[in-house]
Design a protein around this motif. Structure first.
Motif, PDB file in Angstrom:
ATOM      1  N   GLU A   1      -8.824   9.018  11.262  1.00 22.94           N
ATOM      2  CA  GLU A   1      -8.868   9.388   9.852  1.00 22.94           C
ATOM      3  C   GLU A   1      -7.923   8.517   9.029  1.00 22.94           C
ATOM      4  N   LEU A   2      -6.806   8.124   9.613  1.00 20.52           N
ATOM      5  CA  LEU A   2      -5.875   7.242   8.912  1.00 20.52           C
ATOM      6  C   LEU A   2      -6.483   5.850   8.701  1.00 20.52           C
TER       7      LEU A   2
ATOM      8  N   ASN B   1      -7.952   6.892   0.711  1.00 20.76           N
ATOM      9  CA  ASN B   1      -7.090   6.555   1.850  1.00 20.76           C
ATOM     10  C   ASN B   1      -6.168   5.400   1.481  1.00 20.76           C
ATOM     11  N   THR B   2      -4.923   5.728   1.122  1.00 15.89           N
ATOM     12  CA  THR B   2      -3.978   4.703   0.662  1.00 15.89           C
ATOM     13  C   THR B   2      -3.391   3.894   1.810  1.00 15.89           C
TER      14      THR B   2
ATOM     15  N   ILE C   1      -5.781  13.152   3.360  1.00 15.22           N
ATOM     16  CA  ILE C   1      -6.289  14.521   3.496  1.00 15.22           C
ATOM     17  C   ILE C   1      -7.277  14.836   2.376  1.00 15.22           C
ATOM     18  N   TYR C   2      -6.956  14.405   1.168  1.00 17.96           N
ATOM     19  CA  TYR C   2      -7.859  14.674   0.047  1.00 17.96           C
ATOM     20  C   TYR C   2      -9.194  13.962   0.252  1.00 17.96           C
ATOM     21  N   GLY C   3      -9.155  12.788   0.836  1.00 16.47           N
ATOM     22  CA  GLY C   3     -10.397  12.078   1.119  1.00 16.47           C
ATOM     23  C   GLY C   3     -11.278  12.815   2.100  1.00 16.47           C
TER      24      GLY C   3
ATOM     25  N   ARG D   1       0.839  -1.191   0.000  1.00 16.73           N
ATOM     26  CA  ARG D   1       0.000   0.000   0.000  1.00 16.73           C
ATOM     27  C   ARG D   1       0.880   1.249   0.000  1.00 16.73           C
ATOM     28  N   LEU D   2       0.382   2.306  -0.631  1.00 17.25           N
ATOM     29  CA  LEU D   2       1.194   3.516  -0.763  1.00 17.25           C
ATOM     30  C   LEU D   2       1.361   4.253   0.557  1.00 17.25           C
ATOM     31  N   GLN D   3       0.341   4.236   1.401  1.00 15.61           N
ATOM     32  CA  GLN D   3       0.407   4.817   2.748  1.00 15.61           C
ATOM     33  C   GLN D   3       0.978   6.236   2.734  1.00 15.61           C
TER      34      GLN D   3
END
Length: 385
Positions: A308-309, A316-317, A290-292, A282-284
């Motif tokens: 949020e994470l 959410n990557t 934040i964009y989400g 995963r890119l994480q």
């Protein structure tokens, strides 16, 4: 007798021809030789003007000695009909030939007053400046926040000037909503947009503005520019990338754009994400989270919460596999090129290093040490107030 008359006529014609040739040669030399102008000037050419009026202005300003030679030279070079309206810097000792080229070549004005709207991630600034023709450098007249500050009198004055030119400069990493909103707030443009352009579709560069121009027309130019940049970069992409389409490249480029502002790091950062995609990791990356949350409408203005994470959003990557469904900002040319031609590295981690850049790592142990060092730097900064 007739032979004598013919001989005299031939002599007369020969002398006349030499005089004409000499006059043409002298005029050509005058047209091409350095002119008398001692200091650069800003020449104003109003709409509807002609070469005769321009010649008179040049004589008044001491830039040419003969308006007739100037006009004849412009006619002979077939440039009289190409006169452009605008404000043009005429350098010292410019020849008539050079001046004709300056006022007919087109393009942006080279002197006069300029208003630059700078659309950034956090705010839009307005800079009002005027070119000093003597030094060929701009002198700031006024600068203010387009949203929070009142309009200074200097801005109102230049807005009334016929020689004022306008430009908007879009920062890399600004979202499409921010661009469309900011342009719609500018009093120099006609607000006619009620929908946000697709994320990532606008090229963050500088654009000339025409007073009264619709915002939609400016956005269309930005879109065309971004399409051209992306197409060129895709054509020249490296082999073996885990990217199937130009659209996926744009998504990755937007993440690179938001992760680093250091030009020399872009290809390294891109390599981290390419390596992660190739390894099924995963890119994480925080900017996608934040964009989400914001959907690109404004700035979060605080740190991310653990909840949020962990939250499931399409962007959410930390949760999703692979790339998010859309870009998270408008990447510039350099980030697009970095995403499609990343460095060849084994890096799969990076974290801030306290200098504005990042520390990269190929394994978790080294990455944890880099993270620990970053936490120490944050603590030191907090204790220093």
């Amino acid at each position: 007798m007739w032979r004598h008359i013919a001989a005299n006529a031939l002599t007369f014609l020969t002398v006349a021809l030499f005089l004409v040739v000499g006059a043409i040669g002298w005029g050509t030399k005058q047209f091409r030789d350095p002119g008398p102008l001692g200091q650069a000037i800003c020449l104003q050419v109003p709409s509807g003007s002609n070469m005769s009026a321009v010649a008179d202005q040049l004589v008044e300003n001491g830039a040419v000695t003969s308006p007739s030679i100037f006009k004849i030279g412009a006619d002979y070079s077939e440039k009289s009909g190409q006169l452009k309206a605008g404000s043009f810097r005429v350098p010292p000792q410019a020849s008539m030939e050079e001046i004709v080229d300056i006022v007919t070549r087109g393009g942006r004005n080279t002197c006069g007053t300029q208003v630059i709207y700078r659309v950034g991630i956090n705010r839009t600034l307005v800079d009002v400046r005027e070119l000093d023709p003597a030094t060929n450098e701009f002198v700031e007249i006024a600068s203010f926040d387009a949203v929070d500050d009142p309009r200074p009198a200097e801005y109102a004055e230049v807005r009334e000037g016929s020689d004022t030119t306008y430009q908007v400069t879009i920062a890399e990493g600004v979202t499409s909503w921010q661009i469309a909103y900011s342009l719609s707030e500018l009093d120099v443009l006609q607000a006619d947009v009620d929908q946000t352009p697709p994320e990532g579709s606008l090229a963050p560069e500088s654009y000339e503005l025409r007073p009264g121009e619709p915002v939609s027309a400016v956005l269309a130019r930005m879109t065309t520019k971004q399409e051209a940049i992306l197409a060129e970069a895709w054509e020249n992409r490296a082999e073996g990338l885990p990217l199937q389409t130009p659209e996926e490249a744009l998504v990755l480029a937007s993440i690179v754009e938001k992760e680093t502002g250091i030009a020399d790091e872009r290809r390294q950062v891109a390599s981290v994400f390419v390596n992660r995609l190739n390894q099924g990791m995963r890119l994480q990356t925080d900017p996608t989270v934040i964009y989400g949350i914001t959907q690109g409408e404004g700035v979060l203005g605080r740190g991310l919460r653990q909840s949020e994470l962990r939250a499931e959003t399409p962007w959410n990557t930390y949760v999703i596999e692979g790339l998010p469904p859309t870009p998270i900002a408008n990447p510039g040319r350099a980030s697009i090129e970095a995403a499609l031609n990343p460095d060849t590295t084994d890096y799969i981690f990076f974290v801030a290093d306290g200098t504005g850049g990042h520390a990269f790592a190929t394994n978790l142990d080294d990455h944890n040490r880099n993270v620990a060092r970053w936490r120490e730097i944050e603590a030191e900064r907090a204790s220093d107030g």
